[in-house]
Design an enzyme around this catalytic site. Structure first.
Site, short mmCIF file in Angstrom:
data_model
loop_
_atom_site.label_atom_id
_atom_site.label_comp_id
_atom_site.label_asym_id
_atom_site.label_seq_id
_atom_site.Cartn_x
_atom_site.Cartn_y
_atom_site.Cartn_z
N GLY A 261 0.79 -1.24 0.00
CA GLY A 261 0.00 0.00 0.00
C GLY A 261 0.81 1.27 0.00
N LYS B 232 6.61 22.67 -9.84
CA LYS B 232 7.89 22.30 -10.44
C LYS B 232 7.83 22.61 -11.94
CE LYS B 232 10.68 18.25 -11.56
NZ LYS B 232 10.74 16.78 -11.54
N THR C 105 11.17 9.92 -12.25
CA THR C 105 10.33 9.08 -13.09
C THR C 105 9.57 7.98 -12.35
OG1 THR C 105 12.36 7.89 -13.59
CG2 THR C 105 11.56 9.41 -15.25
N ILE D 202 7.05 7.87 -10.10
CA ILE D 202 5.59 7.94 -10.13
C ILE D 202 5.08 7.83 -11.57
CG2 ILE D 202 3.62 9.51 -9.78
CD1 ILE D 202 4.75 10.22 -7.10
#
Lengths: 495, 489
Positions: A14, A80, A346, A348
């Site tokens: 999780g 960002k 990278t 996610i």
């Protein structure tokens, strides 16, 4: 109706991957036909990195119907606009990998060719000065891109720095609210079907058996299902990406809010600084072969932008990817499927692609091999592309001040990357299907093309100079109209 | 620094492909100090009719060419579909429309819905196919959400007239044409780059870049630069096109017919006052006379002395390099990928667009040439797969003649096998970037190939069947209304 639809889906683990998967599936699949269960244990920690994200995350949120402002509030997000790379090609060098193309394609020719031509005429401006995202980032200014495509302020993108643990928590609430069942428990055994080796069920510490048709392995580095149980081999890429450790610590944020991630090269790796609203995320990625944990920690602690607020902790990893991220009735999403260091934020994104492809090739009970193959091909395509892009940062360098950089500079690299680097080096061409803004990164890394597109020679000195000056002025004017990024965040938080 | 800009481009070989390249380059390099010369050797006789896929309009659009007047002069016929006749044992004929964006149901494509509801044939829900089957022409538009945006039209062109159109436009843009042949090719000693062409009329052309369109036994790429042409005769069931035209008062059609026969495939194209037959056959498998007699037969010609059949020989295969040194190949010099599903015209259009994207300097770096080849090879592979899918379909037909026997032995690439397996398992089609054939063209033909399968997108089961059926009914009704409004050709 199909003969054999899937009914039960179990997600193992999780963290960010697990709850992103749960949220996306529960949103997409009707409750009446699919039952989604997530098994996790509070006793097992999550890695919780991935604080720096890519613009694609807003598509993911949008597909879930998540409001942007809610998301920013819940994850303490900041804006960002790119990544600033310091000391990569040479100590003292600095460049931005912005979330925008640099300049417009003009007369069918990529903008960086005009810049190259201009450089041969004595121009000393940097490529950054032609990118709205890069210049806005430096000026610490931001507003969402203009919807009018003619505007200078339409041609960029943005993403967020987030508290990844808070994001997982937010998605957990979302997924549970929509009907995902959460089971607290530690998995002790994975039970396979005797006839075909598919996963039948997982047994928890309390003896409970949880069975399903489809299992999603989001168990992180431990890769309980895909590795420990189905024994899908891991392809080791550490010879190309030798960093294998990171020491991470949070600190106070004493400095202004930067709307970009800072990635500073160090003698055996690099260091990140990621600002979120109430703190900084800091980490030092290094190759343990070339630097001791203590030395890595010392570098991190002496360069913190504020007082440390947590105990530093060390993470170990190995760059690489599963030979198959989908096998039998199991799909690995997140760190169980592979690991690429966070240099280009990278992780996610890869989770998101895993989920997108799972939905695109969502199986039925037959688990058709063609669909599985297609899924695996797609995922290894993403992994390979990102891997190559990250290697580029290490390999295209002049640094020779440490054994680590000497290794990276001279190592052999994947053929595809070699081809792309030669293509850029010789004639400044970019394969547009590649991940990342190659022109900005290649030039930033000191990979300067030998020739620009010679069609530009039909323009004279004054024309090129005028074109460049005009473009730069337009970028600057556009950036000047933007409010400070702090103001944008404050407004969101006030609502 | 001395400019490395290319100043002299020579296209060797005219005709449809040569002039397509000339106009493409002249437009793409407008404003550049480049001299473009086309050396017309006038060797090959091309089929009198060219089947242009909808790509031609995109090509014209990017070049800013006005195609209105070629349409107005009766040298072109708009089509929205292809009629397949005799291909399936159980179905005498079916139409495949030039579909682009068929309506979707909750994000799920229409062909899944058709399978789910067992609601007939996928092409029953294509406005383009339905219009063609009633011989009506409906002009597509870009109006979003409208069925008129669900398809594109293609063209049947009078080759000579179209060539003349291109030639006129190219010459207006400053392309020089020289009618002569090559007497000698001069190479640079160290690099082997082609630097001069000496022509039979005494002219010497300086060369920075040469575009070799000199046919299957190409003068520069194969003969001078010694690059092999890889034969693909095993995977291409025909080696010759037999062409016949008849004057006829039969009405024009808004589709072309592709007839499967014992002797091969016959493309039948109805133009104003003329009918063209192109029979794709194999002269090693069948006797020339038998083939010709058959062609006279289907054209209904009793007096064979009144008409002539023209044979166009084909060399199936592909040049091992498409861009080598300072030479690039197009047309038959590059490849013959296999009509009738695709013409060399599309490939030439793509080649020129790619060349402009990666326009070289005088140095012609190998890395740049290889990038060009890599992109173009994706196109060729797709075209070959698309063609092979036709062979795969044909091999299931009732015919057992040697032509079909050869076809049944066509090897499918792993990529294509995967496409077929994926489609027959779940009705899915993997999305690739920048396909030549739009997604819907692939789906349309895959749907026929995989007609035995009842598989569809599993997520479609999330909706009630009645809801899906209502969607299909609505589409069918919409189509009907468009057809009522439109006129017969």
């Amino acid at each position: 109706m199909q003969a054999n639809p899937i009914k039960n889906i179990v997600i193992v683990g999780g963290g960010t991957a697990g709850w992103m998967t749960a949220a996306a599936l529960v949103n997409k699949l009707p409750k009446t036909r699919y039952c989604i269960t997530l098994v996790e244990s509070d006793a097992i920690g999550t890695v919780g990195v991935g604080e720096s994200t890519l613009p694609h995350i807003s598509q993911f949120n949008a597909s879930l119907g998540i409001n942007e402002n809610d998301f920013i509030r819940a994850t303490k997000a900041t804006i960002k606009l790119g990544i600033q790379f310091k000391d990569w090609a040479n100590i003292g060098d600095i460049y931005m990998h912005p979330f925008s193309e640099t300049g417009h394609v003009t007369q069918g020719i990529d903008f960086h060719h005009y810049w190259l031509k201009s450089q041969t005429m004595g121009d000393t401006t940097t490529l950054d000065e032609y990118s709205v995202a890069a210049m806005a980032a430096k000026a610490k200014r931001f507003a969402p891109p203009n919807k009018n495509r003619e505007s200078m302020l339409a041609a960029y993108n943005y993403s967020y720095h987030i508290d990844a643990t808070a994001y997982a928590k937010y998605l957990r609430d979302y997924a549970e609210h929509k009907g995902t069942k959460r089971i607290e428990g530690k998995i002790t055994t994975v039970n396979l079907k005797s006839d075909n080796g598919y996963i039948e069920s997982v047994t928890l510490a309390n003896g409970e058996k949880v069975s399903a048709d489809l299992f999603v392995d989001c168990s992180g580095f431990s890769a309980l299902l895909i590795d420990k149980s189905l024994q899908v081999p891991f392809i080791d890429w550490s010879h190309w990406l030798p960093t294998d450790s990171a020491v991470v610590v949070q600190s106070e944020r004493d400095i202004d809010l930067n709307p970009y991630t800072i990635a500073t090269a160090r003698s055996a790796g690099w260091q990140w600084q990621i600002p979120i609203q109430h703190r900084m995320g800091n980490g030092h990625v290094y190759a343990s072969q070339y630097m001791s944990d203590q030395a890595a920690l010392d570098i991190l602690m002496t360069t913190l932008p504020g007082k440390a607020t947590t105990e530093p902790r060390v993470l170990r990893f190995k760059a690489g990817c599963r030979k198959k991220t989908c096998h039998k009735n199991c799909v690995a999403i997140g760190l169980s499927s592979g690991f690429l260091e966070p240099l280009e934020s990278t992780s996610i994104f890869l989770i998101q692609m895993g989920i997108n492809k799972l939905i695109e090739y969502f199986p039925d009970q037959h688990f058709h091999q063609a669909g599985i193959d297609q899924y695996n091909q797609s995922m290894s395509y993403f992994y390979d592309q990102i891997r190559n892009f990250i290697i580029l940062h290490y390999h295209a360098t002049n640094r020779n001040d440490s054994e680590f950089w000497n290794y990276c500079r001279t190592m052999s690299i994947p053929d595809d990357l070699s081809r792309l680097m030669t293509l850029f080096k010789e004639c400044g061409r970019v394969d547009r299907t590649q991940f990342g803004i190659w022109s900005a990164v290649c030039i930033g890394q000191g990979l300067i093309p030998e020739q620009y597109d010679s069609r530009i020679d039909s323009l004279d000195y004054q024309q090129v100079k005028g074109f460049m000056t005009n473009y730069r002025t337009q970028v600057q004017r556009a950036v000047d109209t933007l409010p400070p990024v702090e103001m944008f965040i404050q407004n969101v938080m006030k609502q | 620094m001395k400019s490395q800009a290319i100043k002299n481009i020579t296209i060797l070989g005219g005709g449809l492909i040569g002039w397509t390249a000339a106009i493409g380059l002249a437009r793409g390099l407008q404003g550049q100090p480049v001299k473009i010369t086309l050396v017309d050797e006038q060797k090959e006789i091309e089929p009198a009719i060219t089947i242009a896929t909808p790509h031609i309009f995109d090509f014209h659009k990017t070049l800013g060419l006005n195609d209105q007047h070629i349409l107005q002069q009766g040298h072109a016929q708009l089509v929205s579909a292809r009629r397949y006749q005799g291909w399936l044992a159980d179905v005498p004929e079916f139409f495949i429309g030039n579909n682009t964006h068929l309506p979707v149901f909750k994000g799920i494509e229409l062909h899944h819905c058709v399978k789910r509801c067992q609601a007939g044939d996928y092409n029953d829900y294509s406005l383009a196919a339905k219009a063609a089957s009633e011989n009506k022409i409906i002009i597509s538009s870009e109006e979003r959400g409208s069925l008129l945006a669900s398809f594109n039209v293609g063209m049947h062109l009078d080759t000579a007239a179209y060539c003349q159109f291109l030639q006129g436009a190219a010459q207006q843009l400053g392309v020089n044409v020289i009618h002569a042949s090559v007497a000698d090719v001069i190479q640079e000693p160290d690099t082997e780059f082609i630097r001069q062409l000496k022509l039979t009329n005494g002219i010497t052309l300086p060369i920075d870049l040469i575009i070799d369109n000199s046919g299957a036994y190409s003068k520069i790429m194969a003969k001078t630069l010694d690059i092999e042409y890889e034969d693909n005769t095993d995977n291409m069931p025909f080696n010759c096109i037999f062409e016949l035209q008849t004057h006829s008062s039969t009405a024009v059609k808004s589709y072309s017919t592709l007839l499967a026969s014992e002797y091969g495939w016959v493309e039948q194209i109805n133009m104003p006052n003329k009918v063209h037959y192109l029979l794709y056959a194999n002269t090693q498998k069948h006797d020339d006379n038998d083939i010709e007699n058959y062609l006279f037969d289907i054209a209904g010609i009793k007096d064979i002395s009144a008409v002539a059949i023209v044979q166009h020989h084909i060399r199936p295969g592909r040049s091992r390099r498409l861009f080598y040194k300072n030479c690039m190949v197009i047309g038959n010099a590059a490849s013959y990928v296999g009509s009738p599903s695709i013409s060399n015209l599309v490939m030439a259009q793509r080649s020129i667009s790619r060349l402009l994207d990666l326009f070289p300097s005088r140095t012609c770096f190998d890395s740049n040439a290889r990038e060009y080849e890599r992109l173009l090879m994706n196109d060729y592979r797709e075209a070959e797969d698309y063609f092979a899918l036709h062979c795969y379909l044909a091999s299931t037909s009732v015919f057992t003649s040697p032509f079909y026997w050869a076809m049944s032995r066509t090897e499918l690439t792993p990529r294509l096998q995967q496409k077929i397996a994926l489609f027959s398992g779940s009705g899915r089609f993997d999305e690739e970037l920048n396909l030549i054939f739009v997604r819907q063209s692939w789906i349309a033909i895959l749907a026929v190939c995989c007609r035995e399968s009842n598989a569809y997108e599993p997520l479609l089961d999330s909706f009630e069947e009645q809801e899906v059926m209502n969607f299909l009914d609505r589409v069918a009704l919409d189509i009907e209304q468009y057809l009522i409004k439109s006129n017969e050709l």
